[in-house]
Design an enzyme around this catalytic site. Structure first.
Site, PDB file in Angstrom:
ATOM      1  N   GLU A 285      -7.011   5.904  15.370  1.00  0.00           N
ATOM      2  CA  GLU A 285      -6.745   4.476  15.539  1.00  0.00           C
ATOM      3  C   GLU A 285      -5.911   4.238  16.788  1.00  0.00           C
ATOM      4  O   GLU A 285      -5.038   5.039  17.132  1.00  0.00           O
ATOM      5  CB  GLU A 285      -5.969   3.905  14.340  1.00  0.00           C
TER       6      GLU A 285
ATOM      7  N   CYS B 232      11.189   8.071  -8.939  1.00  0.00           N
ATOM      8  CA  CYS B 232      11.006   7.712 -10.342  1.00  0.00           C
ATOM      9  C   CYS B 232      11.207   8.920 -11.262  1.00  0.00           C
ATOM     10  O   CYS B 232      11.465  10.033 -10.803  1.00  0.00           O
ATOM     11  CB  CYS B 232       9.615   7.103 -10.548  1.00  0.00           C
TER      12      CYS B 232
ATOM     13  N   GLU C  77      -2.890   6.867   6.259  1.00  0.00           N
ATOM     14  CA  GLU C  77      -1.491   6.873   6.687  1.00  0.00           C
ATOM     15  C   GLU C  77      -0.536   7.126   5.509  1.00  0.00           C
ATOM     16  O   GLU C  77       0.314   6.300   5.176  1.00  0.00           O
ATOM     17  CB  GLU C  77      -1.140   5.562   7.394  1.00  0.00           C
TER      18      GLU C  77
ATOM     19  N   TRP D 159       2.842  -5.634  14.709  1.00  0.00           N
ATOM     20  CA  TRP D 159       4.100  -5.429  13.966  1.00  0.00           C
ATOM     21  C   TRP D 159       5.313  -5.148  14.851  1.00  0.00           C
ATOM     22  O   TRP D 159       6.394  -4.928  14.347  1.00  0.00           O
ATOM     23  CB  TRP D 159       3.953  -4.312  12.935  1.00  0.00           C
TER      24      TRP D 159
ATOM     25  N   ARG E 189       0.858  -1.183   0.000  1.00  0.00           N
ATOM     26  CA  ARG E 189       0.000   0.000   0.000  1.00  0.00           C
ATOM     27  C   ARG E 189       0.897   1.237   0.000  1.00  0.00           C
ATOM     28  O   ARG E 189       2.101   1.124   0.215  1.00  0.00           O
ATOM     29  CB  ARG E 189      -0.951   0.004   1.201  1.00  0.00           C
TER      30      ARG E 189
END
Length: 684
Positions: free
Chosen positions: A311, A158, A151, A319, A112
């Protein structure tokens, strides 16, 4: 009072992903939400693939059902735009949307926040989706807030970004000669002849790793890339914001931030969010002051409005290296800590635990067992009942701090990229050392940026103010001349906006501080000098500035090495105020003592500050007991939270009512709190 959105109590709920479940599960969720007193859900966070299965096809059927079900069950909705993850068809058809990392590797579809922020394709379709959602659901009265992406994070190197970086530089510097001047490109013969010569600073060009951290051979270009990347991602957010505003004139819009997140300058983002929100995931043994500091950072982004705890985990984060459970009472205590620091919400990720992928073992309101007979669900329900009883009493109320700590992303980036004097310099941790000395004394403190006014404060602390931006020294000078107290530290005043050295340190702060720094001794890890302060020996670590006073009073001198007897702590009278310089990193006892002395001199007291120890000072005072106060137009709300494993006591300074129990309290009454206990006392 400024409430963040239309709600009659502290909003209670969080991220809900029913699209991951068959529809028969949804009705059970509604029943359990009611039982737990859940009243708000964040929907549609990761649904782009379902909403737009191909380039010209949109399908809102399932989302229609979900929004209808939540609305019919009385839930308020924070509607997200789903744009944190682009769909697979987009990556296949338009590979330019994929990011390139700092090593020059082009990413493939997956993960993501993998969309290039300067991809015209990504910008076009993300804004279009946000607009279609707003057009379809913008008039739904159940939607009380809009949540863009999720988030925001990372960076891209690039070709899209390289071309956009050159445009950004032309806008900032106008000419290539000015770029060369700002970056001191004559060093090592890095002179650019044309903007097309400029390539992004990456591991293919300027960046390398040394001593376990990212380094750069040219700080100027790396610093500007950081600014550019943060602004590029912000521009993606703003495109979606504008697309929503076309159809939704009033409902507030936000995005969930991540506290002290290195790549994004949230101070630059703050004007473009209607209220600040963030996701709080502290480590299992993280000090309460550390967590409080992050709350203060987010609160400080919109100083005159509460923030949103968007949150947190109800039980376990998945994690960390060791994913320790929140113990009984921890979730409630940490939820109230957010409220104590200015949140008008208590929200979680996630409402129902997913069964697959990387967050399937992350905590949830409804566990894999799908049962209400779990410890976590019972705790969630009990807190929900309390928040219902609390109602709207604290909504919109704010703190009234007289102290502020300056935190600046440009400064953070500049320090981290500096080739010297020590890899042990830690900007965030030095900030915390000063904040914690205030926190332990229950002294309200804002965390502010360099663009914020200093007018409302009596004390401003700017640890490691390495970069003094154009005009900021004038702001500090005016503040001190008008009677303010200013504190800064070692490695301050060295450079300007482009990371070019001013001259003698501390540069433009020299007159304000009444000193200059001749040399700085970088001590290896484990090695210390020491100095005297207030008759006590204190450790001197990491960096030891050798100071030459120019009118400043010496408060502390080194005790060892060839610079024994030289100044390390100074105080300078400047106009009506005082400016302090701390030329080293020290220990907790020093920060406690220094902050006590300065706040006493300024008449800044903590909430229910005790009178114990010498002149009201005790190094152990109220360890683990947090006391804050929020103010409405006619009432005060005092939050007392015991983070300690042991009982802690406080003496009430006013008559009041304890809102969670309904008990009347009298001034002078001793309040004893056990581990995880919380009190909220309303006074008039």
């Amino acid at each position: 009072m400024k409430r963040i959105f239309d709600h009659n109590k502290i909003a209670y709920g969080g991220d809900y992903n029913p699209e991951q479940w068959p529809e028969e599960v949804w009705q059970e969720d509604m029943r359990m939400f009611k039982k737990a007193h859940i009243d708000i859900v964040t929907l549609n966070v990761f649904s782009w693939a379902a909403l737009q299965p191909s380039e010209n096809v949109y399908d809102f059927e399932k989302l229609d059902k979900i929004i209808k079900l939540c609305s019919e069950n009385g839930l308020k909705i924070c509607l997200a735009t789903s744009t944190a993850t682009h769909p697979a068809w987009m990556a296949r058809k338009y590979p330019e949307v994929l990011r390139t990392d700092i090593q020059g590797r082009k990413h493939k579809f997956g993960g993501r926040e993998n969309s290039c922020p300067n991809s015209p394709v990504f910008r076009k379709y993300s804004a279009r989706l946000a607009g279609k959602l707003a057009e379809r659901y913008g008039s739904n009265p159940s939607i009380v807030a809009w949540h863009i992406s999720n988030e925001y994070s990372g960076e891209c190197y690039c070709e899209n970004c390289e071309k956009a970086f050159r445009v950004w530089l032309k806008d900032r510097y106008k000419t290539i000669d000015e770029v060369n001047r700002a970056w001191d490109s004559a060093f090592w013969g890095h002179t650019f002849y044309d903007f097309d010569d400029i390539v992004l600073p990456s591991e293919l060009t300027e960046h390398f790793s040394m001593y376990g951290r990212e380094r750069t051979t040219f700080q100027g270009i790396s610093l500007d890339y950081r600014r550019f990347n943060s602004e590029s991602i912000l521009n993606c957010y703003r495109l979606e914001y504008d697309a929503i505003r076309k159809y939704v004139p009033d409902t507030p819009i936000t995005t969930n931030m991540m506290g002290f997140y290195y790549p994004l300058d949230y101070h630059k983002w703050a004007p473009f969010v209607d209220f600040a929100s963030w996701d709080s995931y502290p480590g299992p043994d993280e000090p309460d002051g550390h967590i409080a500091l992050s709350h203060e950072l987010i609160k400080g982004l919109k100083r005159d409005k509460p923030f949103c705890l968007m949150e947190q985990t109800p039980s376990v984060t998945n994690w960390h290296a060791y994913n320790k459970l929140k113990r009984p009472g921890d979730m409630r205590r940490l939820s109230y800590q957010a409220v104590a620091h200015g949140s008008d919400t208590v929200m979680f990720f996630q409402m129902r635990r997913s069964i697959g992928a990387c967050e399937k073992y992350h905590g949830a309101v409804i566990d894999h067992a799908g049962s209400e007979d779990t410890r976590v669900f019972r705790e969630i329900t009990a807190l929900g009942e309390e928040l219902d009883r609390l109602g709207d009493r604290t909504l919109g109320s704010l703190a009234k701090p007289k102290a502020a700590i300056v935190f600046d992303w440009d400064n953070w980036w500049g320090i981290s990229y500096s080739a010297g004097p020590s890899i042990l310099i830690d900007y965030h941790e030095e900030l915390y050392r000063y904040y914690n000395a205030l926190h332990k004394r229950h002294i309200a403190c804002d965390v502010i940026g360099t663009s914020d006014s200093l007018d409302r404060y009596d004390l401003v602390i700017a640890p490691i103010l390495y970069m003094v931006k154009d005009g900021y020294d004038e702001k500090i000078s005016e503040f001190v001349k008008n009677g303010g107290s200013f504190v800064t530290t070692y490695f301050s005043g060295y450079v300007g906006d482009s990371d070019l050295v001013y001259g003698a340190y501390p540069g433009k702060l020299r007159d304000i501080l009444g000193i200059w720094v001749e040399e700085s001794d970088a001590l290896p890890e484990g090695e210390e000098n020491s100095f005297t302060y207030d008759g006590k020996s204190m450790p001197a670590k990491v960096l030891c500035d050798i100071i030459r006073p120019e009118g400043a009073e010496v408060l502390g001198r080194y005790e060892k090495d060839f610079y024994s007897g030289e100044a390390v702590i100074t105080k300078n009278s400047f106009g009506e105020g005082k400016a302090y310089y701390v030329g080293t990193e020290s220990g907790e006892g020093f920060y406690d003592r220094l902050i006590y002395d300065i706040t006493k001199e300024k008449g800044i007291s903590g909430v229910m500050d005790p009178a114990e120890g010498r002149d009201g000072f005790s190094e152990e005072m109220f360890d683990g007991l947090e006391i804050t106060r929020r103010f409405s137009e006619d009432k005060e709300y005092t939050f007392i939270i015991n983070h300690s494993k042991d009982d802690r006591s406080a003496v009430l300074d006013k008559d009041g009512t304890e809102l969670l129990s309904g008990r009347s309290l009298k001034k002078g009454e001793k309040l004893t709190l056990k581990h995880n206990d919380v009190m909220i006392i309303e006074t008039i």
